[in-house]
Design a protein around this motif. Sequence first.
Motif, PDB file in Angstrom:
ATOM      1  N   ASP A 106       0.852  -1.181   0.000  1.00  0.00           N
ATOM      2  CA  ASP A 106       0.000   0.000   0.000  1.00  0.00           C
ATOM      3  C   ASP A 106       0.892   1.237   0.000  1.00  0.00           C
ATOM      4  O   ASP A 106       1.639   1.471   0.950  1.00  0.00           O
ATOM      5  N   VAL A 107       0.834   2.011  -1.083  1.00  0.00           N
ATOM      6  CA  VAL A 107       1.595   3.247  -1.195  1.00  0.00           C
ATOM      7  C   VAL A 107       0.599   4.368  -1.468  1.00  0.00           C
ATOM      8  O   VAL A 107      -0.017   4.409  -2.537  1.00  0.00           O
ATOM      9  N   ALA A 108       0.416   5.243  -0.491  1.00  0.00           N
ATOM     10  CA  ALA A 108      -0.517   6.368  -0.623  1.00  0.00           C
ATOM     11  C   ALA A 108      -1.897   5.883  -1.084  1.00  0.00           C
ATOM     12  O   ALA A 108      -2.509   6.452  -1.984  1.00  0.00           O
ATOM     13  N   LYS A 109      -2.373   4.805  -0.464  1.00  0.00           N
ATOM     14  CA  LYS A 109      -3.665   4.178  -0.756  1.00  0.00           C
ATOM     15  C   LYS A 109      -3.746   3.593  -2.164  1.00  0.00           C
ATOM     16  O   LYS A 109      -4.809   3.323  -2.684  1.00  0.00           O
ATOM     17  N   TRP A 110      -2.580   3.403  -2.781  1.00  0.00           N
ATOM     18  CA  TRP A 110      -2.491   2.769  -4.087  1.00  0.00           C
ATOM     19  C   TRP A 110      -1.982   1.357  -3.867  1.00  0.00           C
ATOM     20  O   TRP A 110      -0.986   1.161  -3.174  1.00  0.00           O
ATOM     21  N   HIS A 111      -2.655   0.366  -4.434  1.00  0.00           N
ATOM     22  CA  HIS A 111      -2.294  -1.031  -4.216  1.00  0.00           C
ATOM     23  C   HIS A 111      -1.392  -1.525  -5.330  1.00  0.00           C
ATOM     24  O   HIS A 111      -1.805  -1.609  -6.482  1.00  0.00           O
ATOM     25  N   LEU A 112      -0.163  -1.846  -4.989  1.00  0.00           N
ATOM     26  CA  LEU A 112       0.800  -2.410  -5.923  1.00  0.00           C
ATOM     27  C   LEU A 112       0.963  -3.882  -5.565  1.00  0.00           C
ATOM     28  O   LEU A 112       1.559  -4.225  -4.532  1.00  0.00           O
ATOM     29  N   TYR A 113       0.370  -4.749  -6.388  1.00  0.00           N
ATOM     30  CA  TYR A 113       0.438  -6.181  -6.114  1.00  0.00           C
ATOM     31  C   TYR A 113       1.878  -6.672  -6.256  1.00  0.00           C
ATOM     32  O   TYR A 113       2.655  -6.138  -7.043  1.00  0.00           O
ATOM     33  N   LEU A 114       2.221  -7.668  -5.449  1.00  0.00           N
ATOM     34  CA  LEU A 114       3.612  -8.120  -5.402  1.00  0.00           C
ATOM     35  C   LEU A 114       4.122  -8.648  -6.737  1.00  0.00           C
ATOM     36  O   LEU A 114       5.314  -8.542  -7.014  1.00  0.00           O
ATOM     37  N   ASN A 115       3.220  -9.195  -7.589  1.00  0.00           N
ATOM     38  CA  ASN A 115       3.705  -9.617  -8.909  1.00  0.00           C
ATOM     39  C   ASN A 115       4.099  -8.400  -9.742  1.00  0.00           C
ATOM     40  O   ASN A 115       5.089  -8.443 -10.468  1.00  0.00           O
TER      41      ASN A 115
ATOM     42  N   GLY B 126      16.295   3.661  -5.094  1.00  0.00           N
ATOM     43  CA  GLY B 126      17.334   3.188  -4.190  1.00  0.00           C
ATOM     44  C   GLY B 126      17.771   4.210  -3.158  1.00  0.00           C
ATOM     45  O   GLY B 126      18.687   3.959  -2.380  1.00  0.00           O
ATOM     46  N   GLN B 127      17.101   5.373  -3.125  1.00  0.00           N
ATOM     47  CA  GLN B 127      17.466   6.407  -2.158  1.00  0.00           C
ATOM     48  C   GLN B 127      17.168   5.979  -0.726  1.00  0.00           C
ATOM     49  O   GLN B 127      17.824   6.426   0.205  1.00  0.00           O
ATOM     50  N   THR B 128      16.144   5.149  -0.580  1.00  0.00           N
ATOM     51  CA  THR B 128      15.802   4.651   0.747  1.00  0.00           C
ATOM     52  C   THR B 128      15.359   3.202   0.617  1.00  0.00           C
ATOM     53  O   THR B 128      15.080   2.730  -0.480  1.00  0.00           O
ATOM     54  N   GLU B 129      15.321   2.517   1.729  1.00  0.00           N
ATOM     55  CA  GLU B 129      14.971   1.098   1.746  1.00  0.00           C
ATOM     56  C   GLU B 129      14.137   0.821   2.986  1.00  0.00           C
ATOM     57  O   GLU B 129      14.468   1.298   4.072  1.00  0.00           O
ATOM     58  N   LEU B 130      13.062   0.077   2.788  1.00  0.00           N
ATOM     59  CA  LEU B 130      12.208  -0.331   3.913  1.00  0.00           C
ATOM     60  C   LEU B 130      12.001  -1.835   3.851  1.00  0.00           C
ATOM     61  O   LEU B 130      11.981  -2.416   2.761  1.00  0.00           O
ATOM     62  N   PRO B 131      11.800  -2.450   5.004  1.00  0.00           N
ATOM     63  CA  PRO B 131      11.452  -3.873   4.979  1.00  0.00           C
ATOM     64  C   PRO B 131      10.050  -4.044   4.399  1.00  0.00           C
ATOM     65  O   PRO B 131       9.174  -3.199   4.604  1.00  0.00           O
ATOM     66  N   LEU B 132       9.837  -5.118   3.668  1.00  0.00           N
ATOM     67  CA  LEU B 132       8.534  -5.397   3.076  1.00  0.00           C
ATOM     68  C   LEU B 132       7.437  -5.394   4.136  1.00  0.00           C
ATOM     69  O   LEU B 132       6.313  -4.947   3.869  1.00  0.00           O
ATOM     70  N   SER B 133       7.746  -5.819   5.341  1.00  0.00           N
ATOM     71  CA  SER B 133       6.743  -5.861   6.415  1.00  0.00           C
ATOM     72  C   SER B 133       6.138  -4.488   6.698  1.00  0.00           C
ATOM     73  O   SER B 133       4.985  -4.394   7.110  1.00  0.00           O
ATOM     74  N   GLN B 134       6.879  -3.425   6.453  1.00  0.00           N
ATOM     75  CA  GLN B 134       6.370  -2.075   6.707  1.00  0.00           C
ATOM     76  C   GLN B 134       5.522  -1.543   5.562  1.00  0.00           C
ATOM     77  O   GLN B 134       4.862  -0.522   5.713  1.00  0.00           O
ATOM     78  N   LEU B 135       5.546  -2.214   4.432  1.00  0.00           N
ATOM     79  CA  LEU B 135       4.797  -1.751   3.270  1.00  0.00           C
ATOM     80  C   LEU B 135       3.494  -2.505   3.054  1.00  0.00           C
ATOM     81  O   LEU B 135       2.642  -2.055   2.303  1.00  0.00           O
ATOM     82  N   LEU B 136       3.353  -3.653   3.715  1.00  0.00           N
ATOM     83  CA  LEU B 136       2.122  -4.438   3.590  1.00  0.00           C
ATOM     84  C   LEU B 136       1.137  -4.017   4.678  1.00  0.00           C
ATOM     85  O   LEU B 136       1.494  -4.005   5.858  1.00  0.00           O
ATOM     86  N   PRO B 137      -0.096  -3.682   4.296  1.00  0.00           N
ATOM     87  CA  PRO B 137      -1.096  -3.403   5.325  1.00  0.00           C
ATOM     88  C   PRO B 137      -1.292  -4.648   6.202  1.00  0.00           C
ATOM     89  O   PRO B 137      -1.079  -5.771   5.738  1.00  0.00           O
ATOM     90  N   MET B 138      -1.701  -4.449   7.424  1.00  0.00           N
ATOM     91  CA  MET B 138      -1.893  -5.568   8.357  1.00  0.00           C
ATOM     92  C   MET B 138      -2.843  -6.612   7.765  1.00  0.00           C
ATOM     93  O   MET B 138      -2.610  -7.813   7.891  1.00  0.00           O
ATOM     94  N   GLN B 139      -3.897  -6.164   7.091  1.00  0.00           N
ATOM     95  CA  GLN B 139      -4.846  -7.118   6.507  1.00  0.00           C
ATOM     96  C   GLN B 139      -4.177  -7.990   5.452  1.00  0.00           C
ATOM     97  O   GLN B 139      -4.475  -9.166   5.335  1.00  0.00           O
ATOM     98  N   CYS B 140      -3.243  -7.417   4.700  1.00  0.00           N
ATOM     99  CA  CYS B 140      -2.514  -8.216   3.697  1.00  0.00           C
ATOM    100  C   CYS B 140      -1.615  -9.245   4.369  1.00  0.00           C
ATOM    101  O   CYS B 140      -1.462 -10.352   3.861  1.00  0.00           O
ATOM    102  N   GLN B 141      -1.036  -8.884   5.502  1.00  0.00           N
ATOM    103  CA  GLN B 141      -0.195  -9.840   6.218  1.00  0.00           C
ATOM    104  C   GLN B 141      -1.039 -11.001   6.729  1.00  0.00           C
ATOM    105  O   GLN B 141      -0.640 -12.164   6.640  1.00  0.00           O
TER     106      GLN B 141
END
Length: 99
Positions: free
Chosen positions: A21-30, A70-85
């Motif tokens: 979830d990026v700014a309420k935009w859903h980018l599927y992992l594929n 590549g300016q910044t890096e986040l773990p995937l866990s911080q980018l997935l909404p809780m419901q997706c997890q």
Amino acid sequence: MATTPDIEALAAKIGENIYIDVAKWHLYLNDAHLHTTVAEKIYPLLEADALTEDAVTAVLRDIPVKLGGGQTELPLSQLLPMQCQVNLVDLLEEYQQEM
């Protein structure tokens, strides 16, 4: 032992159902080209019958996602909404039962 078709089948399920979830935009992992990485890292949990929510969260925490070219890096866990997890764990449990 996981075969390439096993990993690809799991990756396809993950890629079609789980999103960032990026700014309420859903980018599927594929679309983000992360589904295969997630499948490769999670498949050993399925084989070892070690699938837990904590184990999945740990795997997601260990997958770095580069942002801004590549300016910044986040773990995937911080980018997935809780419901997706939660959905990911459910999807993995169903997949494991079908193995």
